[in-house]
Scaffold this motif. Structure first.
Motif, mmCIF file in Angstrom:
data_model
loop_
_atom_site.group_PDB
_atom_site.id
_atom_site.type_symbol
_atom_site.label_atom_id
_atom_site.label_comp_id
_atom_site.label_asym_id
_atom_site.label_seq_id
_atom_site.Cartn_x
_atom_site.Cartn_y
_atom_site.Cartn_z
ATOM 1 N N GLU A 169 0.825 -1.207 0.000
ATOM 2 C CA GLU A 169 0.000 0.000 0.000
ATOM 3 C C GLU A 169 0.858 1.255 0.000
ATOM 4 O O GLU A 169 0.538 2.244 -0.664
ATOM 5 N N ALA A 170 1.970 1.239 0.762
ATOM 6 C CA ALA A 170 2.861 2.398 0.768
ATOM 7 C C ALA A 170 3.469 2.625 -0.612
ATOM 8 O O ALA A 170 3.561 3.766 -1.100
ATOM 9 N N ASN A 171 3.852 1.519 -1.274
ATOM 10 C CA ASN A 171 4.419 1.639 -2.611
ATOM 11 C C ASN A 171 3.392 2.162 -3.597
ATOM 12 O O ASN A 171 3.686 3.022 -4.450
ATOM 13 N N ILE A 172 2.161 1.670 -3.477
ATOM 14 C CA ILE A 172 1.101 2.130 -4.378
ATOM 15 C C ILE A 172 0.809 3.611 -4.157
ATOM 16 O O ILE A 172 0.610 4.386 -5.103
ATOM 17 N N SER A 173 0.770 4.029 -2.868
ATOM 18 C CA SER A 173 0.487 5.438 -2.583
ATOM 19 C C SER A 173 1.579 6.348 -3.145
ATOM 20 O O SER A 173 1.294 7.430 -3.676
ATOM 21 N N GLU A 174 2.834 5.912 -3.055
ATOM 22 C CA GLU A 174 3.913 6.707 -3.625
ATOM 23 C C GLU A 174 3.779 6.821 -5.141
ATOM 24 O O GLU A 174 3.959 7.901 -5.718
ATOM 25 N N LEU A 176 1.031 6.541 -6.817
ATOM 26 C CA LEU A 176 -0.130 7.369 -7.133
ATOM 27 C C LEU A 176 0.167 8.862 -6.973
ATOM 28 O O LEU A 176 -0.332 9.703 -7.730
ATOM 29 N N LYS A 177 0.977 9.182 -5.967
ATOM 30 C CA LYS A 177 1.360 10.576 -5.798
ATOM 31 C C LYS A 177 2.183 11.060 -6.973
ATOM 32 O O LYS A 177 2.051 12.206 -7.421
ATOM 33 N N LYS A 178 3.044 10.181 -7.457
ATOM 34 C CA LYS A 178 3.853 10.570 -8.610
ATOM 35 C C LYS A 178 2.985 10.750 -9.847
ATOM 36 O O LYS A 178 3.231 11.616 -10.674
ATOM 37 N N ARG A 179 1.968 9.891 -10.002
ATOM 38 C CA ARG A 179 1.105 9.959 -11.173
ATOM 39 C C ARG A 179 -0.086 10.906 -10.981
ATOM 40 O O ARG A 179 -0.939 10.994 -11.860
ATOM 41 N N ALA A 180 -0.176 11.561 -9.830
ATOM 42 C CA ALA A 180 -1.262 12.504 -9.527
ATOM 43 C C ALA A 180 -2.612 11.803 -9.604
ATOM 44 O O ALA A 180 -3.521 12.198 -10.332
ATOM 45 N N MET A 181 -2.753 10.659 -8.863
ATOM 46 C CA MET A 181 -4.001 9.919 -8.798
ATOM 47 C C MET A 181 -4.500 9.908 -7.360
ATOM 48 O O MET A 181 -3.712 10.016 -6.420
ATOM 49 N N LYS A 182 -5.790 9.747 -7.198
ATOM 50 C CA LYS A 182 -6.373 9.712 -5.862
ATOM 51 C C LYS A 182 -7.227 8.463 -5.713
ATOM 52 O O LYS A 182 -7.733 7.905 -6.695
ATOM 53 N N GLN A 183 -7.371 8.046 -4.455
ATOM 54 C CA GLN A 183 -8.139 6.839 -4.149
ATOM 55 C C GLN A 183 -9.620 7.182 -4.014
ATOM 56 O O GLN A 183 -9.994 8.185 -3.407
ATOM 57 N N LEU A 184 -10.451 6.328 -4.553
ATOM 58 C CA LEU A 184 -11.899 6.516 -4.487
ATOM 59 C C LEU A 184 -12.393 6.072 -3.118
ATOM 60 O O LEU A 184 -12.081 4.962 -2.670
ATOM 61 N N LYS A 242 -15.356 -6.461 -7.510
ATOM 62 C CA LYS A 242 -14.216 -7.340 -7.239
ATOM 63 C C LYS A 242 -13.081 -6.576 -6.555
ATOM 64 O O LYS A 242 -12.400 -7.124 -5.679
ATOM 65 N N HIS A 243 -12.853 -5.310 -6.909
ATOM 66 C CA HIS A 243 -11.753 -4.531 -6.349
ATOM 67 C C HIS A 243 -12.323 -3.503 -5.368
ATOM 68 O O HIS A 243 -13.138 -2.653 -5.751
ATOM 69 N N LYS A 244 -11.891 -3.623 -4.127
ATOM 70 C CA LYS A 244 -12.373 -2.702 -3.094
ATOM 71 C C LYS A 244 -11.661 -1.353 -3.151
ATOM 72 O O LYS A 244 -12.208 -0.336 -2.745
ATOM 73 N N VAL A 245 -10.414 -1.354 -3.593
ATOM 74 C CA VAL A 245 -9.634 -0.115 -3.672
ATOM 75 C C VAL A 245 -9.542 0.289 -5.131
ATOM 76 O O VAL A 245 -9.048 -0.470 -5.973
ATOM 77 N N ILE A 246 -10.011 1.521 -5.436
ATOM 78 C CA ILE A 246 -10.043 2.026 -6.815
ATOM 79 C C ILE A 246 -9.384 3.393 -6.843
ATOM 80 O O ILE A 246 -9.647 4.237 -5.972
ATOM 81 N N TYR A 247 -8.499 3.586 -7.802
ATOM 82 C CA TYR A 247 -7.798 4.855 -7.974
ATOM 83 C C TYR A 247 -8.219 5.490 -9.291
ATOM 84 O O TYR A 247 -8.373 4.795 -10.316
ATOM 85 N N ILE A 248 -8.379 6.811 -9.235
ATOM 86 C CA ILE A 248 -8.751 7.565 -10.438
ATOM 87 C C ILE A 248 -7.782 8.717 -10.622
ATOM 88 O O ILE A 248 -7.157 9.202 -9.657
ATOM 89 N N ALA A 249 -7.659 9.152 -11.855
ATOM 90 C CA ALA A 249 -6.730 10.237 -12.170
ATOM 91 C C ALA A 249 -7.391 11.571 -11.868
ATOM 92 O O ALA A 249 -8.600 11.762 -12.052
#
Length: 251
Positions: A169-174, A176-184, A242-249
């Protein structure tokens, strides 16, 4: 003229002379030796060989190798003690006991504790019974000290899985921050899922309103369009569930 012959016209031919026959110089010596030793081999085999006796015939197993004689057991070894008395042993006579077995048995029966019956279990109406302790119905393992305690290997595995999930999760959050994405969030995810299901119900209601017989090109195209839209909505709903965690740009 009477003496004339056709054979007289041919010149006489001389017969070829044969060379003398070869005779070895050792012929007389060989002939003399053959005549000298001729009388010694008139019988079968040499005349001077000793004939075996009739009693000395070949016996069974006579040509097999013989093993050395077996050694006798040493006399120093002690013989095992007998579990029964010998024939020469006599019982000890004349010994009498002063104990009163009748009174002793009566006192033991009066003062002794009654024997507790063993707990049994009956499993059929015919009365078939067996011991309750060995039947598996007695909860023995509940009384153990380590009963209900999670094994160390399971605890260690759970901690490793939790640590791996946190690192992921820490790796994914990093990233996402680099790609300017946020978690739904959960509320947004639930509302999105409900909206997709509502859209699918509307398309399905419209699909049900189509005529049974599709005989024109426009009706056929309308049906194919509704089927594609419903299939896409079903795929989106399945992915979100199926996926509980979803990220959007971010826009």
């Amino acid at each position: 003229s009477a003496q004339e012959s056709i054979f007289s016209f041919l010149p006489p031919q001389d017969k070829p002379v044969k060379p003398p026959r070869y005779i070895s110089t050792f012929r007389p010596l060989v002939k003399r030796e053959a005549e000298k030793n001729k009388a010694q081999r008139k019988t079968m085999g040499p005349a001077k060989v000793a004939v075996p006796l009739p009693n000395n015939f070949l016996q069974k197993h006579s040509k097999e190798p013989k093993l050395p004689a077996r050694k006798k057991e040493q006399d120093s070894k002690k013989q095992p003690a007998l579990s029964v008395p010998r024939r020469t042993d006599h019982p000890v006579m004349g010994i009498k006991s002063q104990k009163n077995f009748i009174n002793t048995n009566a006192v033991a029966a009066i003062t002794g504790l009654p024997k507790k019956p063993q707990p049994i279990c009956v499993d059929t109406r015919q009365g078939d019974k067996y011991l309750l302790e060995t039947s598996g119905l007695v909860p023995k393992y509940v009384k153990k000290k380590n009963y209900g305690v999670t094994p160390k290997c399971v605890v260690q595995r759970t901690e490793e899985m939790k640590r791996a999930q946190e690192e992921y999760e820490a790796n994914i959050s990093e990233q996402l921050k680099k790609r300017a994405m946020k978690q739904l969030s959960d509320e947004e995810r639930t509302s999105l899922l409900q909206g997709l299901k509502q859209n699918w119900e509307e398309l399905y209601r419209e699909f049900q309103c189509l005529p049974i017989e599709i005989d024109t090109i426009s009706k056929k195209l309308q049906k194919e369009k509704l089927e594609l839209q419903m299939k896409q909505l079903e795929h989106d709903i399945d992915s979100i569930e199926k996926h509980k965690v979803i990220y959007i740009a971010n826009e």
